[in-house]
Design a protein around this motif. Sequence first.
Motif, PDB file in Angstrom:
ATOM      1  N   ASN A 277       0.876  -1.165   0.015  1.00 57.14           N
ATOM      2  CA  ASN A 277      -0.040  -0.029  -0.290  1.00 57.14           C
ATOM      3  C   ASN A 277       0.906   1.098   0.100  1.00 57.14           C
ATOM      4  O   ASN A 277       2.245   1.107  -0.377  1.00 57.14           O
ATOM      5  CB  ASN A 277      -1.042  -0.087   1.226  1.00 57.14           C
ATOM      6  N   LEU A 278       0.283   2.413   0.294  1.00 57.54           N
ATOM      7  CA  LEU A 278       1.019   3.630   0.178  1.00 57.54           C
ATOM      8  C   LEU A 278       2.128   3.459   1.208  1.00 57.54           C
ATOM      9  O   LEU A 278       3.352   4.215   1.197  1.00 57.54           O
ATOM     10  CB  LEU A 278      -0.137   4.811   0.569  1.00 57.54           C
ATOM     11  N   GLY A 279       1.887   3.220   2.374  1.00 61.18           N
ATOM     12  CA  GLY A 279       2.914   3.011   3.566  1.00 61.18           C
ATOM     13  C   GLY A 279       4.154   2.128   2.989  1.00 61.18           C
ATOM     14  O   GLY A 279       5.279   2.547   3.204  1.00 61.18           O
ATOM     15  N   ASP A 280       3.782   1.188   2.203  1.00 65.83           N
ATOM     16  CA  ASP A 280       5.155   0.443   1.738  1.00 65.83           C
ATOM     17  C   ASP A 280       5.983   1.220   0.631  1.00 65.83           C
ATOM     18  O   ASP A 280       7.098   1.091   0.416  1.00 65.83           O
ATOM     19  CB  ASP A 280       4.451  -0.898   0.863  1.00 65.83           C
ATOM     20  N   ILE A 281       5.123   2.138  -0.207  1.00 70.69           N
ATOM     21  CA  ILE A 281       5.544   2.754  -1.227  1.00 70.69           C
ATOM     22  C   ILE A 281       6.672   3.770  -0.622  1.00 70.69           C
ATOM     23  O   ILE A 281       7.702   4.108  -1.163  1.00 70.69           O
ATOM     24  CB  ILE A 281       4.574   3.578  -2.202  1.00 70.69           C
ATOM     25  N   LEU A 282       6.193   4.360   0.412  1.00 69.03           N
ATOM     26  CA  LEU A 282       6.775   5.536   1.159  1.00 69.03           C
ATOM     27  C   LEU A 282       8.067   5.004   1.859  1.00 69.03           C
ATOM     28  O   LEU A 282       9.271   5.357   1.807  1.00 69.03           O
ATOM     29  CB  LEU A 282       6.138   6.022   2.268  1.00 69.03           C
ATOM     30  N   VAL A 283       8.139   3.625   2.280  1.00 68.66           N
ATOM     31  CA  VAL A 283       9.247   2.856   2.748  1.00 68.66           C
ATOM     32  C   VAL A 283      10.308   2.615   1.677  1.00 68.66           C
ATOM     33  O   VAL A 283      11.562   2.935   1.854  1.00 68.66           O
ATOM     34  CB  VAL A 283       8.949   1.513   3.275  1.00 68.66           C
ATOM     35  N   ILE A 284       9.974   2.207   0.631  1.00 71.14           N
ATOM     36  CA  ILE A 284      10.668   1.803  -0.615  1.00 71.14           C
ATOM     37  C   ILE A 284      11.225   3.186  -1.038  1.00 71.14           C
ATOM     38  O   ILE A 284      12.519   3.266  -1.431  1.00 71.14           O
ATOM     39  CB  ILE A 284       9.888   1.377  -1.684  1.00 71.14           C
ATOM     40  N   ALA A 285      10.515   4.421  -1.017  1.00 74.32           N
ATOM     41  CA  ALA A 285      11.106   5.689  -1.596  1.00 74.32           C
ATOM     42  C   ALA A 285      12.094   6.040  -0.533  1.00 74.32           C
ATOM     43  O   ALA A 285      12.788   6.878  -0.746  1.00 74.32           O
ATOM     44  CB  ALA A 285       9.987   6.874  -1.491  1.00 74.32           C
TER      45      ALA A 285
END
Length: 500
Positions: A277-285
């Motif tokens: 989800n968005l949280g995972d995308i922010l972690v990767i970013a």
Amino acid sequence: MTQPKTWQMPDTLVLIFFVAVAAALLTYIVPTGSFQTQDVNYLVDGVEKSRSVIDPTSFSYDLDDNGDPKLAPVGLFEGNGGAGFFNFAFEGLVSGSKWGSAIGVIMFMLVIGGSFGVVMATGTIDNGILKLIDRTRGNESLFIPVIFVLFSLGGAVFGMGEEAIAFAIIICPLMIRLGYDGITTVMVTYVATQIGFASSWMNPFSVAIAQGIAGIPVLSGSGVRVVLWFGFTLIGLIFTMRYANKVKHQPTHSFSYHSDAYFRENQSKASLDSRFNLGDILVIATIVATIIWVIWGVVSQAWFIPEIASQFFTMGIVIGIISVIFKLNGMKVNDVAVSFKQGAANMLEPCLLVGCASGILILLGNGGPSEPSVLNSILNSAGNLIGQLPNALSAWFMLVFQTVFNFFVTSGSGQAALTMPLMAPLADIVGVTRQVAVLAFQLGDGFSNVLVPTSASLMATLGVCRVDWGDWLRFIWRFMLALFVVSSLVVVGAHYMGFN
């Protein structure tokens, strides 16, 4: 019916212990000696720099009351902060400074281990890997050549080495999920950096310093070295791809199959319909932004271990905040702290190996060229031996000497400061160009970092990938032999072509 007993490779710590025994025994045979030092100036990118180096004509043995060369045998135990044999583990663990050697690398590993403990606790990496595999089925083989070339370029351009430890933590689960193994991870990260490091045309930590000390134009001979970088990188990539494909088709052929079980077991819980989800995308970013930040800091600001550790610590804090806000894996503030401690705890084994390996050098005398030590005597004797050989053979023996001496001094800049003041004038005497002497230094220094257990970066990378050094030795010796044969042909060929 009893099962036949099979020979088992000793644990890495056992091997290090016996190397320490051999080092201690040397102190009963080889007398101690020292050099005087002098400052040399050289230019790098138009900026004048200076470095303290040995005066090759100043060597003298430490003499006893009778005027004979004096031995400094290592006792079993020394009090008052001394370095006896049974002190070597502790002394190695606390040796150095925050800028490197044992203590700096150990603290670096603990900090990044804790930070990536937070990353792994979010579940983002596992879930992201599964999504990546699902989206790229049939094209997995592209990862290895791309990653290998990038890391080799990093080693060539800005001396990448210790940084590979952090990247290996990220890449190892990916490689095993793709059907490869921990050894493949070490090859595409740390080994690739050392191939670039050894064949670099502009590495500021090896070739630039060595050429400056040798009194030849800094970064001269770049055209030849670019060709060498391309050739050695291709050799390393072909070797890695052949092994990786063999493991992918038959996983039990892996030299690290038993130790890879740790990653296989931890990843077996995930499925292809995992959360992302968005949280995972922010972690990767955040991870990508940190990598860019690290590369910028190393290249433009000359940041090293302390700054890089702080960058990854910052990453861990930011990702911890994201995990709490988005409730990734149901994480709370206390879970972030626990995952950081667990991640750091996973680094304990490689930290012990790094410290004990550094302790071996302390047994041989780690006080520098101006203090009497066995290391200085070995350096002087090798220089005298090489000076008596025919010129082509002298060029080859320079490569052999630099390869062996790197066991004792794994720092590229440190080895350059110790050996090049001796090798440069020696090259003039035996009819070898100083450019060839520098080439022998960088190939011998860089490639042997792939094997020697005294290399803190190697042991740390093996540790985070959970590869035993004994298994690594069983795997890597063929590649090392190939590198040495090709390096020998390159050095001797460069001599006959008058590389200058």
